[in-house]
Design a protein around this motif. Structure first.
Motif, PDB file in Angstrom:
ATOM      1  N   ARG A  56       0.820  -1.203   0.000  1.00  0.00           N
ATOM      2  CA  ARG A  56       0.000   0.000   0.000  1.00  0.00           C
ATOM      3  C   ARG A  56       0.859   1.259   0.000  1.00  0.00           C
ATOM      4  N   SER A  64       1.015   4.090  -2.956  1.00  0.00           N
ATOM      5  CA  SER A  64       0.686   5.466  -2.571  1.00  0.00           C
ATOM      6  C   SER A  64       1.834   6.420  -2.886  1.00  0.00           C
ATOM      7  N   VAL A  79      -0.393  12.322   3.670  1.00  0.00           N
ATOM      8  CA  VAL A  79      -0.973  11.050   3.240  1.00  0.00           C
ATOM      9  C   VAL A  79      -1.431  10.300   4.479  1.00  0.00           C
ATOM     10  N   SER A  99      -4.476   6.867   1.778  1.00  0.00           N
ATOM     11  CA  SER A  99      -3.826   5.745   1.115  1.00  0.00           C
ATOM     12  C   SER A  99      -4.644   4.475   1.228  1.00  0.00           C
ATOM     13  N   ASP A 156      -8.043   8.358  -4.458  1.00  0.00           N
ATOM     14  CA  ASP A 156      -7.413   7.134  -3.988  1.00  0.00           C
ATOM     15  C   ASP A 156      -5.995   7.054  -4.523  1.00  0.00           C
ATOM     16  N   LEU A 157      -5.026   7.047  -3.639  1.00  0.00           N
ATOM     17  CA  LEU A 157      -3.625   7.047  -4.040  1.00  0.00           C
ATOM     18  C   LEU A 157      -3.128   5.676  -4.468  1.00  0.00           C
ATOM     19  N   LEU A 158      -3.939   4.643  -4.265  1.00  0.00           N
ATOM     20  CA  LEU A 158      -3.503   3.327  -4.698  1.00  0.00           C
ATOM     21  C   LEU A 158      -3.583   3.194  -6.214  1.00  0.00           C
TER      22      LEU A 158
END
Length: 261
Positions: free
Chosen positions: A47, A51, A139, A164, A185-187
């Motif tokens: 993750r 991120s 984050v 994240s 969504d940083l994923l």
């Protein structure tokens, strides 16, 4: 006849897969192939890897100096550097704008707990050169309290908050005072989505030329909200204009302009 069917099964080419001594018809190679897609590392490191990569790509798209080697690092190499349970202190980094070196952005990753006022104070102590900063990206892995959000107003530079986690969280104020900011969504890098058109941020000069050529005012342009995922990705402010290019297989590509509202 039944035994023959178990011992040999013809494929499309007329050849059969012979049953081996383990009775699995020689499927070991297929098992090894499938196992190569299994991530045996920690979910947490994966993750953080995704991120951090998205944030690096985001800053590069905003015009900041970001080494390609940092973006292209593999998950295996990332774990080799930061471990299976990355230290959030080591993940912190800053970037300077290419065309305007006076602009510097700091990125800080927060822990898994709820972000409270005490955490904001701790972040304040971590920023030793705040006078040279023009922006801060936080984050988060969890929620942030309303009091902590108010404490962020004390900073003299722009604060951006991203999550994240794997789900898109809409703006929500809970009864216990927790605030979930609307996030991208940083994923996943939203600009790489196959259904997303291409966005290009116009400079102020290009914006004025556009308005002059079409004899229109800023408010007459189609709008894109400041809280939109694309606006957040590029860090857009109200009044900025983006060029949106749609690619169509049948009708061909077409362009429109949208003003941040």
């Amino acid at each position: 006849m039944e035994q023959n069917l178990l011992m040999e099964r013809p494929n499309e080419g007329g050849r059969g897969h012979q049953e081996n001594e383990n009775g699995n018809f020689g499927m070991e190679s297929l098992g090894r192939c499938l196992s190569s897609f299994v991530d045996e590392g920690s979910t947490e490191s994966h993750r953080f890897y995704l991120s951090r990569r998205t944030v690096l790509e985001m800053l590069k798209d905003r015009g900041y100096s970001v080494p390609s080697s940092e973006i292209d690092i593999s998950l295996q190499d990332f774990r080799g550097v930061y471990g299976q349970n990355p230290d959030i202190e080591l993940l912190k980094f800053s970037a300077t704008h290419i065309s305007d070196p006076s602009k510097r952005m700091l990125v800080i990753f927060c822990g898994s707990g709820v972000v409270k006022v005490g955490m904001i104070r701790l972040i304040t102590f971590q920023i030793t050169d705040r006078d040279s900063l023009t922006g801060l990206i936080l984050v988060l892995q969890n929620n942030i309290t309303s009091q902590a959000m108010k404490a962020l107003d004390l900073f003299k530079f722009k604060i951006e908050i991203f999550q994240s986690r794997s789900s898109l969280i809409m703006l929500l104020v809970l009864d216990d005072g927790l605030v979930c900011p609307q996030i991208t969504d940083l994923l996943v890098n939203i600009t790489k989505h196959i259904l997303k058109p291409k966005h290009q941020v116009l400079s102020e000069q290009a914006k004025q030329r556009l308005l002059k050529n079409y004899s229109i005012e800023e408010k007459q342009l189609p709008r894109i909200l400041k809280k939109d995922a694309i606006s957040r990705y590029y860090g857009l402010e109200r009044g900025q204009v983006v060029k949106v290019t749609y690619d169509g297989d049948i009708t061909g590509s077409h362009v429109t302009y949208r003003c941040v509202w």
